[in-house]
Design a protein around this motif. Structure first.
Motif, short mmCIF file in Angstrom:
data_model
loop_
_atom_site.label_atom_id
_atom_site.label_comp_id
_atom_site.label_asym_id
_atom_site.label_seq_id
_atom_site.Cartn_x
_atom_site.Cartn_y
_atom_site.Cartn_z
N ARG A 142 0.76 -1.43 0.17
CA ARG A 142 0.10 0.04 -0.13
C ARG A 142 0.76 1.42 -0.08
NH1 ARG A 142 -3.04 0.28 4.73
NH2 ARG A 142 -2.12 -1.69 5.64
N ARG A 143 2.04 1.30 0.61
CA ARG A 143 2.95 2.28 0.66
C ARG A 143 3.35 2.53 -0.85
NH1 ARG A 143 5.26 -0.51 5.21
NH2 ARG A 143 4.16 0.49 6.95
N THR A 144 3.57 1.22 -1.51
CA THR A 144 4.14 1.53 -2.99
C THR A 144 3.04 2.14 -3.94
OG1 THR A 144 5.59 -0.41 -3.05
CG2 THR A 144 4.75 0.31 -5.09
N LEU A 145 1.84 1.74 -3.65
CA LEU A 145 0.52 2.21 -4.41
C LEU A 145 0.55 3.78 -3.90
CD1 LEU A 145 -1.84 -0.84 -3.87
CD2 LEU A 145 -0.79 0.10 -6.11
N ARG A 146 0.70 4.08 -2.99
CA ARG A 146 0.48 5.59 -2.70
C ARG A 146 1.62 6.49 -3.15
NH1 ARG A 146 0.01 8.59 3.17
NH2 ARG A 146 1.39 10.61 2.76
N SER A 147 2.83 5.54 -3.27
CA SER A 147 3.76 6.42 -3.89
C SER A 147 3.44 6.77 -5.26
CB SER A 147 5.37 5.90 -3.79
OG SER A 147 6.32 6.39 -4.32
N ILE A 148 2.85 5.57 -6.03
CA ILE A 148 2.69 5.56 -7.31
C ILE A 148 1.54 7.00 -7.66
CG2 ILE A 148 1.50 4.69 -9.34
CD1 ILE A 148 2.90 2.08 -8.24
#
Length: 408
Positions: A142-148
């Motif tokens: 979810r942190r990766t998705l937020r970063s994207i």
């Protein structure tokens, strides 16, 4: 009080009136991207047709003067900004990063946010989107998705289609309450010895002996020793070429005078990229490019390996491609082979990254090395103890030290 100006690139209220039978006109004010508010009008044979023609004119002006080189406006869709973002990632990041971001965008982000206009990407909507992912993905994903999402909307900010990036107003993604973070675990001394003994000693059991042959055919014994001695990620270990190993050593100044230390240069990584297959790249950061000293046991078996016929540009752990030519091994194949044999050693939880954690744990116990030195050896910006260092091993020497200190 003066009427406040319209936001740049947006229309005011649209009015439609019949000028004469069979002829309708739609009108509105529109503030162009030069800051000037102009009156727009379009005719049509019906009320609907006139209004549709005016909407088309508005869209043309929004696309045209927002930036003739593909600029964005507040009315642009999230997916349009995502295309520009992926193009930027493709130019500046490695293929593997681009493939990962494209996968998450197409699978998760665009189905939920792609049709939204940039002006509609509010803090509340984005917070609801990320909250809905909590049951589907781990915090790290979810942190990766937020970063994207943040990267896509930052493109909107750079195009002046958004005043600020709304993702910055969201709460941090934390580990769910009551769910303990998985502790890093490396191999203990006994586990390391048991694993290497299993590789080296032939079993009397036919089934186990077949598994040992599978492990040796995949070069797991040497690969495990190499990884334990260097702390490399599995992709880095498989990307090492024969020419990257210097067993003659580099000169250094030791306590007893000059000496030469065998080293291996880490100058690449292999990973799978959709549409391209297995790709070797030069590493994602400057920290990933480094030189690692080789312990004696690693230098000894590498000397035997390099004595075998082969070209300098070949991988240190080669595989035969479909056309018979030497190529790099797939990390996924190494993981698959490891899964088939690890239960036999009582290490069902072990992955290739376990070997890297073991290396980090051994380094952490050495007080003569600073955290900066350890980070350099592992190819990281910082030495992440909570991520890599294994804890909880029995330290029997503590009892000896206490006896010496407390017993008269």
């Amino acid at each position: 009080m003066a009427r406040p100006p319209l936001p740049l690139g947006t229309p005011g209220t649209i009015s439609v009136a019949e000028e004469e039978p069979g002829s309708w006109v739609a009108r509105c004010r529109f503030r162009d991207h030069d800051g000037v508010t102009r009156r727009l009008r379009k005719h049509g044979p019906s009320k609907t047709a006139a209004k549709a023609a005016l909407h088309e004119l508005i869209q043309q002006r929004q696309r045209g003067k927002a930036g003739s080189a593909g600029g964005l406006t507040p009315a642009s869709r999230f997916r349009e900004a995502a295309e520009l973002y992926l193009a930027k990632v493709d130019r500046k990041r490695e293929d593997s990063t681009h493939a990962l971001y494209a996968y998450h965008l197409n699978r998760t982000v665009l189905p939920a946010l792609g049709a939204l206009q940039l002006r509609e990407c509010t803090v509340a909507r984005l917070d609801a989107f990320l909250e809905a992912l909590e049951s589907r993905y781990a915090p790290s994903t979810r942190r990766t998705l937020r970063s994207i999402v943040s990267g896509v909307l930052q493109i909107g900010v750079l195009h002046e289609a958004l005043p600020a990036n709304p993702v910055r107003e969201l709460d941090r993604i934390e580990q769910p309450k009551g769910l303990a973070k998985k502790k890093p675990r490396g191999l203990t001394v006994d586990e390391r010895q048991a694993l290497l003994d299993w590789f080296d000693q032939d079993s009397d059991d036919d089934r186990v002996r077949r598994l040992q042959r599978v492990a040796r055919a995949a070069e797991l014994p040497d690969l495990v020793r190499f990884s334990l001695g260097t702390g490399l990620r599995i992709g880095e270990a498989l990307a090492v070429r024969r020419l990257d190993v210097n067993l003659d050593g580099v000169p250094v100044r030791g306590q007893d005078g000059p000496l030469r230390v065998p080293v291996v240069a880490i100058a690449g990584n292999v990973t799978w990229v959709k549409g391209k297959g297995l790709v070797r790249h030069d590493g994602k950061s400057e920290a990933a490019l480094r030189v690692i000293p080789l312990p004696r046991f690693a230098a000894d078996f590498l000397r035997e390996r390099l004595a075998q016929p082969g070209e300098d540009g070949w991988p240190l752990f080669p595989a035969a491609g479909r056309d018979g030519r030497i190529t790099y091994r797939w990390p996924s194949n190494v993981r698959r082979t490891l899964r088939s044999v690890r239960e036999e050693v009582g290490l069902g939880w072990m992955t290739p990254h376990t070997w890297r954690r073991t290396y980090a744990t051994i380094l952490d116990d050495e007080i003569s090395l600073t955290d900066r030195m350890k980070a350099d050896l592992m190819g990281q910006a910082d030495f992440l103890k909570n991520t890599y260092v294994s804890r909880g091993e029995l330290h029997a020497d503590a009892a000896v030290l206490l006896d010496a200190a407390l017993v008269a």
